[in-house]
Design a protein around this motif. Structure first.
Motif, mmCIF file in Angstrom:
data_model
loop_
_atom_site.group_PDB
_atom_site.id
_atom_site.type_symbol
_atom_site.label_atom_id
_atom_site.label_comp_id
_atom_site.label_asym_id
_atom_site.label_seq_id
_atom_site.Cartn_x
_atom_site.Cartn_y
_atom_site.Cartn_z
ATOM 1 N N GLY A 195 -49.388 70.558 -108.757
ATOM 2 C CA GLY A 195 -49.568 71.999 -108.825
ATOM 3 C C GLY A 195 -49.552 72.624 -107.446
ATOM 4 N N TYR A 196 -50.157 73.803 -107.337
ATOM 5 C CA TYR A 196 -50.125 74.576 -106.094
ATOM 6 C C TYR A 196 -51.521 74.855 -105.557
ATOM 7 C CZ TYR A 196 -45.210 75.371 -107.159
ATOM 8 O OH TYR A 196 -43.876 75.195 -107.423
ATOM 9 N N GLY A 197 -52.522 74.101 -105.992
ATOM 10 C CA GLY A 197 -53.878 74.312 -105.515
ATOM 11 C C GLY A 197 -54.127 73.657 -104.167
ATOM 12 N N ARG A 198 -55.334 73.828 -103.667
ATOM 13 C CA ARG A 198 -55.730 73.270 -102.378
ATOM 14 C C ARG A 198 -56.524 71.993 -102.608
ATOM 15 N NH1 ARG A 198 -56.443 75.474 -97.173
ATOM 16 N NH2 ARG A 198 -57.837 74.251 -95.864
ATOM 17 N N PHE A 199 -56.159 70.941 -101.882
ATOM 18 C CA PHE A 199 -56.828 69.654 -101.969
ATOM 19 C C PHE A 199 -57.135 69.166 -100.562
ATOM 20 C CE2 PHE A 199 -54.176 69.959 -105.757
ATOM 21 C CZ PHE A 199 -55.071 69.629 -106.767
ATOM 22 N N ASP A 200 -58.343 68.659 -100.373
ATOM 23 C CA ASP A 200 -58.711 68.089 -99.080
ATOM 24 C C ASP A 200 -59.793 67.047 -99.296
ATOM 25 O OD1 ASP A 200 -60.837 69.655 -99.739
ATOM 26 O OD2 ASP A 200 -60.710 71.004 -98.031
ATOM 27 N N GLY A 201 -60.021 66.230 -98.281
ATOM 28 C CA GLY A 201 -61.064 65.213 -98.350
ATOM 29 C C GLY A 201 -60.518 63.822 -98.648
ATOM 30 N N VAL A 202 -61.289 62.816 -98.220
ATOM 31 C CA VAL A 202 -60.867 61.417 -98.373
ATOM 32 C C VAL A 202 -60.881 61.000 -99.838
ATOM 33 C CG1 VAL A 202 -61.379 59.042 -97.690
ATOM 34 C CG2 VAL A 202 -61.707 60.905 -96.057
ATOM 35 N N GLU A 203 -61.926 61.401 -100.577
ATOM 36 C CA GLU A 203 -62.012 61.003 -101.985
ATOM 37 C C GLU A 203 -60.863 61.597 -102.792
ATOM 38 O OE1 GLU A 203 -63.959 58.867 -103.423
ATOM 39 O OE2 GLU A 203 -64.943 58.402 -101.526
ATOM 40 N N THR A 204 -60.517 62.828 -102.516
ATOM 41 C CA THR A 204 -59.388 63.426 -103.224
ATOM 42 C C THR A 204 -58.094 62.711 -102.891
ATOM 43 O OG1 THR A 204 -60.520 65.567 -103.142
ATOM 44 C CG2 THR A 204 -58.172 65.596 -103.630
ATOM 45 N N ALA A 205 -57.936 62.283 -101.633
ATOM 46 C CA ALA A 205 -56.739 61.536 -101.254
ATOM 47 C C ALA A 205 -56.657 60.210 -101.997
ATOM 48 C CB ALA A 205 -56.724 61.300 -99.745
ATOM 49 N N ARG A 206 -57.802 59.572 -102.231
ATOM 50 C CA ARG A 206 -57.789 58.315 -102.995
ATOM 51 C C ARG A 206 -57.353 58.561 -104.447
ATOM 52 N NH1 ARG A 206 -62.950 57.136 -100.221
ATOM 53 N NH2 ARG A 206 -62.520 55.640 -98.547
ATOM 54 N N VAL A 207 -57.846 59.638 -105.032
ATOM 55 C CA VAL A 207 -57.434 59.962 -106.406
ATOM 56 C C VAL A 207 -55.937 60.264 -106.449
ATOM 57 C CG1 VAL A 207 -57.826 61.489 -108.367
ATOM 58 C CG2 VAL A 207 -59.741 60.809 -106.927
ATOM 59 N N MET A 208 -55.439 60.985 -105.461
ATOM 60 C CA MET A 208 -53.996 61.256 -105.396
ATOM 61 C C MET A 208 -53.201 59.969 -105.236
ATOM 62 S SD MET A 208 -53.942 64.686 -103.006
ATOM 63 C CE MET A 208 -52.164 64.640 -102.885
ATOM 64 N N GLY A 209 -53.749 59.004 -104.486
ATOM 65 C CA GLY A 209 -53.076 57.712 -104.364
ATOM 66 C C GLY A 209 -52.955 57.004 -105.706
ATOM 67 N N ARG A 210 -54.006 57.075 -106.528
ATOM 68 C CA ARG A 210 -53.924 56.475 -107.869
ATOM 69 C C ARG A 210 -52.916 57.214 -108.741
ATOM 70 N NH1 ARG A 210 -59.632 56.791 -107.974
ATOM 71 N NH2 ARG A 210 -59.523 58.010 -109.894
ATOM 72 N N LEU A 211 -52.882 58.538 -108.595
ATOM 73 C CA LEU A 211 -51.915 59.317 -109.378
ATOM 74 C C LEU A 211 -50.486 58.936 -109.006
ATOM 75 C CD1 LEU A 211 -51.087 61.647 -111.262
ATOM 76 C CD2 LEU A 211 -51.402 63.197 -109.319
ATOM 77 N N TYR A 212 -50.189 58.863 -107.703
ATOM 78 C CA TYR A 212 -48.830 58.522 -107.279
ATOM 79 C C TYR A 212 -48.476 57.079 -107.612
ATOM 80 C CZ TYR A 212 -48.642 62.929 -104.706
ATOM 81 O OH TYR A 212 -48.615 64.254 -104.373
ATOM 82 N N ALA A 213 -49.476 56.189 -107.650
ATOM 83 C CA ALA A 213 -49.196 54.796 -108.008
ATOM 84 C C ALA A 213 -48.705 54.682 -109.449
ATOM 85 C CB ALA A 213 -50.454 53.946 -107.799
#
Length: 533
Positions: free
Chosen positions: A287-305
């Motif tokens: 989407g087009y929202g704002r994301f920041d932080g280490v924990e959010t980056a880990r969740v994004m890593g699982r999503l992209y995996a």
């Protein structure tokens, strides 16, 4: 060794060999120069000058650098400043051409009175000297700010340009690389970026989250993507972003034997393959929202995996076959939609071992399980969107199990919640509590009854007249500045009076024509009426 020796060590070496160099024969001097150049890294002519200077001043001492006699003094600088202003502040190369025209005009109007020698110097001055003389003048004219070239412009110029038409059906391994910013509606502060890499030949897409736009993180992400692609990387094509065009990413790629190219500035179509995936994959997932932080980056890593397997093995995409222009019309033809996995199997340059490994991986995958994992991580990211790092401790954990029961449960919901709304939580708009407007007190509140009485007596009363009457009552409170608020109040009072008049008016009788008892209107044509008569 010549690059590591310090300036102090070079001076010590120079003072040591100076006396021996002065007393040596010609052949011995040549050997001393060779040894000095090898030790210090100096050019031979520079070493000769340094030895002569050291012999003149004395060992261990430094001679002050010689100062050339200035040819253009304050008079010439003042004249050039006047000429530069008269030329509307053009550059030195253009001013050089305008001097023969401007100089007589300024002399005619009395601005410049130059001697014969100074006039000849002004006419003979070069464009480079003009720019050097006017450096501090231009800085002062711009308010003390000096324009500097881009920090990475030199590195950018070293990287060759590759356009969309320059690919010519490359082998797998050549990728277009771009970044997608997850800053929401503001780019202020630090937020997560997604590094997108797309193989040009097959469309194979890899996405990796980056905490910040930094060259070292880009290097780590590309190194990680090398282990995710089924084949070796052969080349990377960047845009002109400083996160790519720097002294970290470009040298590292060349050390890894990767061909480095870049697109033209402000030409998005040069990176058409990765720009397509930025919208069809990254924005569709995040989407087009704002994301920041280490924990959010880990969740994004699982999503992209999970998404990399779903997109590359199961989602077909179009690929341009040909494009031609007929007049003002551009006609495009596409290949049949196919997945990157199918394109890799059909490509003749992909080795049989890689194809076998891809087939084995394809047989072990379940698209429903992957989609369930994607939706679960999107639900968690939907709770984190537009939230600052460190303030999401009460969020629920993402659904990460891949057991057959969970996949079956998710499969039963497919097709039954189509009308329920957006299935991707990252695209849902967050509902914010409505803030009730609080009416602030107005200085007109104590006078509303009096104003209503004035309007009842004189309905045509204007706002200026009301302000005048109020200023007579309280001159320290009311004046011409209160005209706008009185005008708004007057508009509201008249609207209220009009609503009361409409509500109090009696309703008329039948208004639809059913109570009409007169003759029929002459709706028929005149000829027909005459015939009937």
């Amino acid at each position: 060794m010549a690059r590591k020796i310090s300036m102090g060590a070079r001076r010590e070496v120079l003072s040591t060999v100076t006396e021996r160099y002065e007393s040596a024969k010609r052949a011995e001097k040549g050997r001393i120069l060779d040894a000095l150049c090898a030790t210090t890294g100096w050019h031979r002519k520079h070493a000769v000058r340094a030895l002569r200077r050291s012999a003149t001043v004395g060992p261990g001492r430094m001679e002050a650098p010689g100062q050339r006699k200035r040819r253009y003094g304050a008079t010439i600088k003042d004249a050039m400043t006047a000429l530069w202003e008269a030329s509307d502040r053009v550059c030195g190369k253009r001013l050089k051409v305008m001097i023969p025209t401007l100089l007589p005009a300024l002399e005619q109007h009395g601005r410049l009175q130059l001697g014969e020698a100074d006039r000849d110097r002004v006419l003979a001055i070069s464009a480079a000297t003009i720019d050097r003389l006017l450096v501090d003048v231009k800085i002062a004219a711009s308010g003390g700010r000096r324009r500097r070239a881009g920090f990475y412009s030199a590195i950018r110029r070293e990287v060759p340009i590759r356009t969309f038409n320059d690919w010519n059906s490359p082998v797998p391994g050549f990728c277009e690389v771009d970044m997608v910013a997850h800053g929401g509606t503001s780019v202020a502060g630090s937020f997560i970026q997604t590094l997108t890499m797309v193989d040009v030949a097959t469309g194979w897409t890899e996405c990796l989250p980056l905490l910040t736009r930094e060259g070292s993180l880009v290097v780590e992400a590309i190194n990680r993507a090398q282990s995710l692609f089924p084949w070796l990387l052969r080349g990377v094509d960047f845009d002109n972003d400083s996160a790519f065009m720097n002294d970290v990413v470009v040298p590292w790629c060349r050390e890894q034997k990767l061909e480095v190219t870049r697109s033209r500035a402000y030409k998005k179509n040069d990176q058409a393959f990765v720009e397509q995936k930025n919208g069809a994959v990254v924005r569709r997932l995040m989407g087009y929202g704002r994301f920041d932080g280490v924990e959010t980056a880990r969740v994004m890593g699982r999503l992209y995996a999970a998404a990399r397997l779903y997109v590359n093995f199961f989602q077909p995409s179009f690929k341009l076959k040909e494009k031609r222009r007929e007049g003002a019309k551009v006609i495009k033809r596409y290949h049949l939609p196919s997945t990157p996995y199918e394109r890799a199997l059909a490509h003749p340059k992909v080795t049989p071992d890689v194809k076998k490994r891809l087939r084995d991986q394809y047989r072990s995958l379940d698209p429903v399980v992957l989609l369930a994992e994607i939706r679960a991580t999107q639900d968690e990211l939907g709770n984190r969107v537009d939230r600052r790092a460190g303030h999401a401790g009460d969020l629920q954990r993402a659904f990460t199990t891949t057991t057959p029961t969970s996949a079956a449960t998710f499969a039963k919901t497919l097709g039954k919640t189509v009308t329920a709304g957006e299935p991707r939580a990252t695209h849902r708009r967050t509902r914010r509590p409505y803030k009730t407007r609080i009416r602030m007190p107005s200085k007109l509140d104590p006078h509303i009854a009096a104003i209503e009485g004035w309007l009842a007596e004189q309905p045509q009363l204007t706002a200026l007249a009301i302000v005048g009457r109020l200023s007579e009552i309280q001159p320290e409170e009311f004046g011409a500045r209160q005209h706008s608020i009185v005008q708004r109040l007057l508009r509201a009072l008249r609207r209220k009076t009009a609503d009361q008049v409409v509500a109090a008016a009696p309703l008329p009788g039948v208004v639809d024509g059913s109570g009409y008892v007169g003759p029929d209107p002459p709706t028929a044509p005149l000829v027909e009426q005459a015939g009937k008569a």
